[in-house]
Enzyme design. Structure first.
Site, short mmCIF file in Angstrom:
data_model
loop_
_atom_site.label_atom_id
_atom_site.label_comp_id
_atom_site.label_asym_id
_atom_site.label_seq_id
_atom_site.Cartn_x
_atom_site.Cartn_y
_atom_site.Cartn_z
N THR A 66 0.84 -1.20 0.00
CA THR A 66 0.00 0.00 0.00
C THR A 66 0.87 1.24 0.00
OG1 THR A 66 -0.14 0.08 2.41
CG2 THR A 66 -1.87 -1.14 1.25
N ARG A 68 4.09 2.46 -2.28
CA ARG A 68 4.30 2.99 -3.63
C ARG A 68 4.55 1.80 -4.55
NH1 ARG A 68 1.99 6.90 -2.31
NH2 ARG A 68 2.89 8.87 -1.69
N ASP A 92 -2.42 -2.22 -3.67
CA ASP A 92 -3.23 -1.02 -3.76
C ASP A 92 -2.50 0.02 -4.60
OD1 ASP A 92 -5.57 0.58 -2.98
OD2 ASP A 92 -4.08 1.82 -1.96
N GLU A 97 0.69 2.70 -12.43
CA GLU A 97 -0.71 3.04 -12.16
C GLU A 97 -1.18 4.33 -12.82
OE1 GLU A 97 -0.35 5.19 -7.81
OE2 GLU A 97 -0.75 3.06 -7.90
N HIS A 129 -5.45 2.20 -5.98
CA HIS A 129 -4.85 3.19 -5.08
C HIS A 129 -5.91 3.83 -4.19
CE1 HIS A 129 -1.04 5.83 -4.80
NE2 HIS A 129 -1.66 5.82 -3.65
#
Length: 163
Positions: A66, A68, A92, A97, A129
């Site tokens: 969660t 980077r 996440d 992304e 994210h």
């Protein structure tokens, strides 16, 4: 550099002398079942979790990122999942992304082959994210923003970003 030993006997290298980075990296693996990664991304923590560190984890371990996306060498995850070395994966954040998650692409084919492969595993979950999107986190963000504005108004600006 600083070498930190996790509960899984996985050495995590945090070469930065920054005590904040080292403190966060020390908590990267609080569980004997696998690491939950919360380190900030710096040149020293890029690909902190990679093929070598995955190989030293307990077989079937769970990895949660969660922090980077680039803390994890994403292509190495598929091999670890296929072999069973990595039993479960929760992301996440994802290294690429920005190209995928911040606008509606539901009517376009997925062009990222690494992510497409990861999504075929039944023991993988990828969220866009969203870990920050809790009542508590949003309240803390709002409070920090208000504190920064007040400090600026008082002539004692804090949390400055130098460009």
């Amino acid at each position: 550099g600083t070498r930190l030993q996790s509960h899984l006997s996985t050495s995590l290298n945090c070469a930065s002398g920054d005590a904040y980075t080292v403190q966060l990296c020390a908590r990267a693996s609080p569980s004997p079942h696998g690491p939950s990664v919360h380190c900030p991304l710096t040149p020293d923590t890029k690909h902190l979790i990679n093929a070598r560190s995955l190989a030293t984890m307990q077989r079937g371990a769970m990895l949660i990122n969660t922090g980077r996306g680039a803390l994890v060498d994403t292509p190495a995850l598929s091999e670890a999942l296929k072999s069973g070395q990595l039993g479960y994966l929760g992301l996440d954040v994802y290294e690429e992304e920005a190209l995928l998650f911040f606008e509606d692409r539901s009517d376009h084919p997925l062009q990222d082959d690494v992510l497409a492969r990861l999504l075929t595993f039944p023991n993988v979950i990828v969220t866009a994210h969203q870990a920050f999107l809790t009542h508590e986190a949003l309240g803390a963000i709002a409070q920090t923003t208000l504190d920064n504005i007040q400090a600026w108004a008082d002539g004692a600006a804090q949390n400055l970003v130098v460009v």
